[in-house]
Design a protein around this motif. Structure first.
Motif, PDB file in Angstrom:
ATOM      1  N   ALA A 181      -3.318  -8.812  -4.908  1.00 27.88           N
ATOM      2  CA  ALA A 181      -2.017  -8.488  -4.328  1.00 27.88           C
ATOM      3  C   ALA A 181      -0.913  -8.705  -5.356  1.00 27.88           C
ATOM      4  O   ALA A 181       0.042  -7.928  -5.433  1.00 27.88           O
ATOM      5  N   TYR A 184      -0.499  -5.661  -7.467  1.00 30.15           N
ATOM      6  CA  TYR A 184       0.209  -4.572  -6.781  1.00 30.15           C
ATOM      7  C   TYR A 184       1.696  -4.884  -6.697  1.00 30.15           C
ATOM      8  O   TYR A 184       2.537  -3.995  -6.871  1.00 30.15           O
ATOM      9  N   ALA A 188       4.716  -2.668  -8.261  1.00 29.15           N
ATOM     10  CA  ALA A 188       5.844  -2.191  -7.455  1.00 29.15           C
ATOM     11  C   ALA A 188       7.164  -2.562  -8.126  1.00 29.15           C
ATOM     12  O   ALA A 188       8.101  -1.752  -8.175  1.00 29.15           O
ATOM     13  N   ALA A 196      10.624  -2.119  -3.952  1.00 31.93           N
ATOM     14  CA  ALA A 196       9.672  -3.218  -3.791  1.00 31.93           C
ATOM     15  C   ALA A 196      10.231  -4.261  -2.830  1.00 31.93           C
ATOM     16  O   ALA A 196       9.541  -4.696  -1.906  1.00 31.93           O
ATOM     17  N   GLU A 197      11.490  -4.636  -3.020  1.00 33.95           N
ATOM     18  CA  GLU A 197      12.126  -5.586  -2.100  1.00 33.95           C
ATOM     19  C   GLU A 197      12.073  -5.044  -0.679  1.00 33.95           C
ATOM     20  O   GLU A 197      11.735  -5.767   0.256  1.00 33.95           O
ATOM     21  N   ALA A 198      12.417  -3.768  -0.526  1.00 38.49           N
ATOM     22  CA  ALA A 198      12.441  -3.174   0.809  1.00 38.49           C
ATOM     23  C   ALA A 198      11.052  -3.144   1.436  1.00 38.49           C
ATOM     24  O   ALA A 198      10.918  -3.055   2.646  1.00 38.49           O
ATOM     25  N   SER A 199      10.010  -3.235   0.598  1.00 39.93           N
ATOM     26  CA  SER A 199       8.657  -3.270   1.136  1.00 39.93           C
ATOM     27  C   SER A 199       8.161  -4.696   1.321  1.00 39.93           C
ATOM     28  O   SER A 199       6.979  -4.913   1.548  1.00 39.93           O
ATOM     29  N   GLY A 200       9.046  -5.667   1.139  1.00 41.33           N
ATOM     30  CA  GLY A 200       8.675  -7.051   1.396  1.00 41.33           C
ATOM     31  C   GLY A 200       8.247  -7.844   0.179  1.00 41.33           C
ATOM     32  O   GLY A 200       7.839  -8.996   0.298  1.00 41.33           O
ATOM     33  N   VAL A 201       8.339  -7.246  -1.029  1.00 38.06           N
ATOM     34  CA  VAL A 201       7.896  -7.960  -2.221  1.00 38.06           C
ATOM     35  C   VAL A 201       8.981  -8.957  -2.653  1.00 38.06           C
ATOM     36  O   VAL A 201      10.118  -8.551  -2.893  1.00 38.06           O
ATOM     37  N   PRO A 202       8.645 -10.238  -2.743  1.00 36.62           N
ATOM     38  CA  PRO A 202       9.628 -11.220  -3.219  1.00 36.62           C
ATOM     39  C   PRO A 202       9.749 -11.104  -4.738  1.00 36.62           C
ATOM     40  O   PRO A 202       9.086 -11.818  -5.486  1.00 36.62           O
TER      41      PRO A 202
ATOM     42  N   HIS C  74      13.640  -8.628   0.927  1.00 30.54           N
ATOM     43  CA  HIS C  74      12.227  -8.755   1.297  1.00 30.54           C
ATOM     44  C   HIS C  74      12.048  -9.663   2.513  1.00 30.54           C
ATOM     45  O   HIS C  74      11.144  -9.455   3.319  1.00 30.54           O
ATOM     46  N   THR C  77      12.721  -7.531   5.503  1.00 27.92           N
ATOM     47  CA  THR C  77      11.588  -6.655   5.795  1.00 27.92           C
ATOM     48  C   THR C  77      10.483  -7.452   6.489  1.00 27.92           C
ATOM     49  O   THR C  77       9.876  -6.988   7.451  1.00 27.92           O
ATOM     50  N   ARG C  78      10.234  -8.650   5.979  1.00 27.76           N
ATOM     51  CA  ARG C  78       9.209  -9.479   6.618  1.00 27.76           C
ATOM     52  C   ARG C  78       9.615  -9.846   8.041  1.00 27.76           C
ATOM     53  O   ARG C  78       8.769 -10.015   8.911  1.00 27.76           O
ATOM     54  N   ARG C 101       0.039   0.380   0.473  1.00 26.73           N
ATOM     55  CA  ARG C 101      -0.588  -0.927   0.390  1.00 26.73           C
ATOM     56  C   ARG C 101       0.460  -2.029   0.158  1.00 26.73           C
ATOM     57  O   ARG C 101       0.298  -3.152   0.641  1.00 26.73           O
ATOM     58  N   ILE C 102       1.520  -1.696  -0.568  1.00 27.92           N
ATOM     59  CA  ILE C 102       2.519  -2.723  -0.921  1.00 27.92           C
ATOM     60  C   ILE C 102       3.128  -3.374   0.328  1.00 27.92           C
ATOM     61  O   ILE C 102       3.069  -4.597   0.471  1.00 27.92           O
ATOM     62  N   PRO C 103       3.694  -2.594   1.258  1.00 32.09           N
ATOM     63  CA  PRO C 103       4.241  -3.265   2.446  1.00 32.09           C
ATOM     64  C   PRO C 103       3.177  -3.937   3.300  1.00 32.09           C
ATOM     65  O   PRO C 103       3.465  -4.941   3.949  1.00 32.09           O
ATOM     66  N   LEU C 105       0.510  -5.513   2.125  1.00 33.72           N
ATOM     67  CA  LEU C 105       0.218  -6.789   1.473  1.00 33.72           C
ATOM     68  C   LEU C 105       1.389  -7.753   1.586  1.00 33.72           C
ATOM     69  O   LEU C 105       1.211  -8.950   1.783  1.00 33.72           O
ATOM     70  N   TYR C 106       2.602  -7.208   1.429  1.00 32.31           N
ATOM     71  CA  TYR C 106       3.734  -8.119   1.259  1.00 32.31           C
ATOM     72  C   TYR C 106       4.603  -8.282   2.492  1.00 32.31           C
ATOM     73  O   TYR C 106       5.343  -9.248   2.572  1.00 32.31           O
ATOM     74  N   ALA C 107       4.559  -7.345   3.439  1.00 29.89           N
ATOM     75  CA  ALA C 107       5.339  -7.550   4.648  1.00 29.89           C
ATOM     76  C   ALA C 107       4.424  -7.953   5.805  1.00 29.89           C
ATOM     77  O   ALA C 107       4.590  -9.010   6.401  1.00 29.89           O
TER      78      ALA C 107
END
Ligand SMILES: Nc1ncnc2c1ncn2[C@@H]1O[C@H](COP(=O)(O)OP(=O)(O)OP(=O)(O)O)[C@@H](O)[C@H]1O
Ligand SMILES: [Mg+2]
Lengths: 312, 291, 244
Positions: A181, A184, A188, A196-202, C74, C77-78, C101-103, C105-107
């Protein structure tokens, strides 16, 4: 292939290399191979941040020299300390400096981080030059034991073995990241940080992780340097060659996978050694710079990328 | 007068002069990075190229270093335009400015440095000119001409470029590119061509900056690196794209460095710019004059 | 019941330009809200401020009763917000499936409950791509897509985060009649599963068909909010759209 089988395979390759070296028993071969393996580690370390997240670290010499000078300090304080421990300490020191620099600058656009790392190299050099305990501008001597501990033979064999071990760890880490992860998330960030932030990536946390890992491996790679050169002064410890090679090798090999830095280091390192012996050492340092420019302009995917494209 | 006050005053004066010189070193980056958003970290390397051109003209032809720089301006401009063209084709058009573009300039920096080492060696080189040596004595302060002449040259260059940008048609087009490329394209101007001109100009300033650098101090190929942190600290502190902010920042840094050198020793001076840079980035990334 | 999204007095400036001014807006859980307004009226800016892509200057945003101020994008989003970008911003070096896959995995997985692993992630990515009609391009790179397909990818990526509240920012621009109907049906399905949807769209047919409620932004201010049929007859709205 999972990470464990991959690591085992690498260990086998490393063991085979070492066995061949022992059988040949040429000191020069160990000295030359040490440099190439050291560059694989440096290139891999740089690539964890630069190739995977897209953040360009120019301060390789700072992290590398922090590792080297940590060893000098430890050597002066506790001369009997085993080298692997010195490597761990060097890695921690460099990793922490990476964390601090990253924390201050990684919120901004990537170029500011790059500029800060460039300046970091100058400031760490200034600090070391002014620090008499580690020899200041005059440099420091380190006594290299004649015989290698544990394995016997020349001490350079021990240095080579340690660097080989570090290389296995670095490559395993890099490859594990690619398939996790974390990898990935890094990709991103490299592609579009806002998305990436908008997809939840810190993003900040991931960038800091990459910076610490990258800086830490550079520090570990630098830790044995005092024993390799036996005389370390700021201008050699902070030589721009390290930085150019560590950046050029992944970019030439290809930044998208762990294999790139290996291919780059073996090709460029080997070529440099060949030129150093046959032509001159001044021309040999030019090679990496010229190849770097040629590759980023003409083949930005590197050698590994070129082969992948051909296969498709 | 008190000896330490005297020391302080002289440190401030030489810092001001030094800062004026830093403005000449930084203006190229203020144009390329501040206005065109091209992170030309190789600029200090090209400045050293300028120093060695001046050195060559001075020692071999007996020419004045500043005159040599002026003569070299067109060549530097052309080289800059060429570098931009490569940069444009390889990175800007492909939208790969950060990784590839940064590495490209890093490679150029290294090639320039090693190239100079191969040609001129690693020894310090210096130039001869009438104004190197004597000082203007103004009562209790000394104005060394070695610093004062570069200061004047630098100010002439900065003011000249500022006038060019604000008054001439081409200069305004460059400012427009810095603001908004799309609007410019709608005006049927070609942003690439205008950026090439601007980058050529930024490159040309390196000829002058290099000549006055070698007047101020002897040079060897690797000292360019010291200027990277300094130049970017100045540009960031000054707020990107603003010449007046850049000059203020340059003078501030010059004074702080000069005070550091006077009271802590010259070997600490290079750390000043890094401190300034980090603090600016951490606290106020838009610069002193920024909103 | 407290509204799912509560915006009060929200203001945003770009330099000297006021993009949003004193916006008040409540959205109930499960609602289908249409947000319309002329070009440049601040719709996307509002989404950016709510989702944390931009920081707002004034006012407050509460989501599920908790203030969002100071939270990074982020974290929002979470927390259950997801948005599509009007100008698509795909992850260029990742395949379409990997983009989704990104959201996941991360959200989704970061929320703790009901995280996905291994093959379940692949299956979920395939399903999502099938929902927007991109199943056959799962292993292509975004650069192989048309602009319209990229919009669909944007929507799929926002859906992959399994939000409580979804912003669909002009995902239908340029689509054919039939495709618009497909996307509307998809958004209805999501809404049926309990997802609150805010649709930002210039295509009035879609907005009118989908929305239970309509809010109108003009020049950074909310000038109308209510039943769609009433709002489109509102004199001020008509004037804003058709001119004096
Ligand atoms: N990052 C920014 N910097 C400066 N101005 C901006 C920025 N983002 C948006 N704006 C301006 O704010 C205003 C509102 O833009 P916004 O994109 O929110 O409009 P919109 O309602 O979404 O329009 P459209 O229907 O065209 O998508 C516009 O005038 C735009 O130029
Ligand atoms: Mg919009």
């Amino acid at each position: 292939m999972g990470s464990v089988p991959f690591a085992l395979a690498l260990v086998c390759v490393a063991a085979a290399l070492f066995a061949v070296g022992r059988w040949l028993n040429i000191s020069y071969a160990f000295f030359a191979a040490y440099v190439v393996v050291q560059y694989i580690v440096l290139g891999t370390a740089w690539n964890i941040l630069g190739g995977y997240t897209g953040y360009v670290n120019f301060g390789i010499t700072a992290f590398f020299a922090l590792g080297a000078y940590s060893s000098v300090v430890l050597y002066k304080l506790v001369p009997s300390l085993p080298l692997p421990i010195m490597m761990v300490v060097g890695g921690i020191v460099a990793g922490l400096v990476g964390l601090g620099t990253g924390y201050l600058t990684l919120r901004l656009r990537g170029v500011f981080f790059s500029i800060a790392t460039l300046a970091l190299a100058v400031v760490v050099q200034t600090l070391i030059t002014n620090w008499d305990f580690v020899g200041g501008a005059r440099g420091a001597y380190v006594l290299r034991p004649r015989v290698a501990p544990l394995i016997g033979g020349d001490y350079i064999q021990y240095l080579f073995l340690l660097m080989l071990g570090l290389c296995v760890i670095a490559l395993t880490t890099a490859r594990a990241i690619e398939h996790s992860a974390l990898g990935y998330g890094f990709a991103a960030i490299r592609d579009d940080e806002g998305a990436a932030e908008a997809s939840g990536v810190p993003t900040l946390r991931l960038k800091l992780i990459a910076t610490v890992l990258s800086g830490g491996f550079m520090g570990m790679a630098g830790a044995p340097l005092p024993y390799y050169v036996t005389y370390l002064d700021p201008s050699s410890g902070f030589s721009l060659n390290y930085a150019v090679n560590a950046i050029a090798m992944p970019l030439i090999g290809g930044t998208s996978s762990w294999l790139g830095p290996v291919v780059g280091a073996v090709l460029v390192g080997g070529l440099q050694e060949y030129i150093r012996v046959t032509i001159s050492s001044a021309v040999n340092v030019l090679v990496a710079g010229v190849l770097l420019v040629v590759f980023v302009v003409l083949a930005p995917e590197g050698i590994v990328g070129l082969f992948r494209r051909r296969r498709r | 007068m008190d000896a330490s006050l005297d020391l302080l005053l002289n440190a401030v004066i030489s810092g001001l002069l030094l800062g004026g010189f830093y403005a000449a070193v930084s203006i190229g980056v203020a144009i390329s990075f501040g206005m065109l958003d091209i992170v030309n970290i190789a600029h200090p390397g090209f400045i050293l190229l300028g120093s060695y051109v001046a050195y060559f003209a001075n020692t071999v032809l007996g020419m004045d270093p500043i005159l040599a720089a002026v003569i070299a301006l067109p060549a530097f401009y052309a080289l800059g335009a060429l570098v931009y063209q490569i940069y444009y084709i390889a990175f800007e058009r492909r939208q790969d400015q950060s990784l590839g573009g940064l590495s490209f300039f890093f490679g150029l920096l290294f090639i320039t440095e090693v190239g100079l080492v191969l040609i001129f060696g690693v020894d310090y080189r210096l130039v001869q000119a009438r104004y190197i040596g004597p000082s203007l004595n103004l009562g209790w302060v000394e104005l060394p001409l070695r610093l004062f002449v570069p200061f004047l040259v630098s100010m002439v260059m900065v003011v000249g470029l500022q006038l060019f940008l604000s008054r001439s048609f081409l200069g305004r087009a460059i400012e427009a590119v810095a603001q908004d490329q799309l609007a410019l394209r709608l005006m049927a101007a070609n942003p690439t061509r205008i950026k090439r001109v601007a980058f050529g100009l930024s490159f040309a300033t390196a000829a002058i900056a290099g000549a006055i650098l070698i007047i101020i101090q002897p040079v060897e190929p690797s000292i360019g690196r010291e200027y990277i942190g300094r130049v970017f600290a100045i540009c960031v502190l000054g707020g990107l794209g603003s010449f007046s902010g850049m000059v203020i920042a340059a003078v501030t840094l010059g004074v702080v460095e000069s005070l550091t050198a006077t009271f802590f020793g010259p070997s600490w001076a290079p750390a000043v710019s890094f401190g300034v840079l980090l603090v600016t980035l951490a606290v106020r990334p838009s610069g002193i004059l920024g909103r | 019941m407290t509204p799912l999204l509560q915006i009060s007095g929200l203001g945003k400036r770009f330099g000297g330009f006021t993009a949003l001014q004193a916006i008040d807006l409540d959205v109930q859980e499960g609602e289908r809200l249409g947000l319309i307004g002329p070009n440049g009226s601040g719709k996307s800016t509002l989404v950016n401020c709510i989702c944390g892509t931009l920081r707002h200057d004034l006012g407050s945003v509460r989501f599920g009763g908790k203030p969002l101020d100071g939270l990074a994008a982020h974290q929002r989003t979470r927390g259950g917000l997801a948005r599509s970008f009007q100008l698509p911003r795909p992850f260029g070096t990742l395949s379409l499936a990997e983009n989704l896959r990104i959201p996941i995995l991360y959200a989704v997985n970061a929320r703790g409950e009901g995280g996905l692993a291994g093959p379940a992630i692949d299956a979920r990515c395939r399903d999502l791509l099938a929902e927007v009609g991109l199943a056959d391009k799962a292993h292509r790179l975004p650069r192989d897509l048309t602009q319209i397909e990229m919009r669909k990818l944007e929507l799929a990526r926002a859906m992959a985060a399994q939000p409580k509240l979804l912003f669909a920012d002009e995902v239908m621009a340029g689509l054919s009649h039939a495709e618009i109907d497909e996307i509307i049906a998809l958004l209805f399905r999501l809404n049926g599963q309990g997802v609150t949807v805010i649709m930002i769209e210039h295509i009035m047919r879609a907005v009118m068909q989908f929305s239970q409620r309509l809010a109108v932004l003009v020049a950074g201010r909310k000038i109308a909010d209510g039943k769609p049929a009433d709002v489109v007859r509102d004199a001020e709205v008509v004037r804003a759209y058709l001119g004096e």
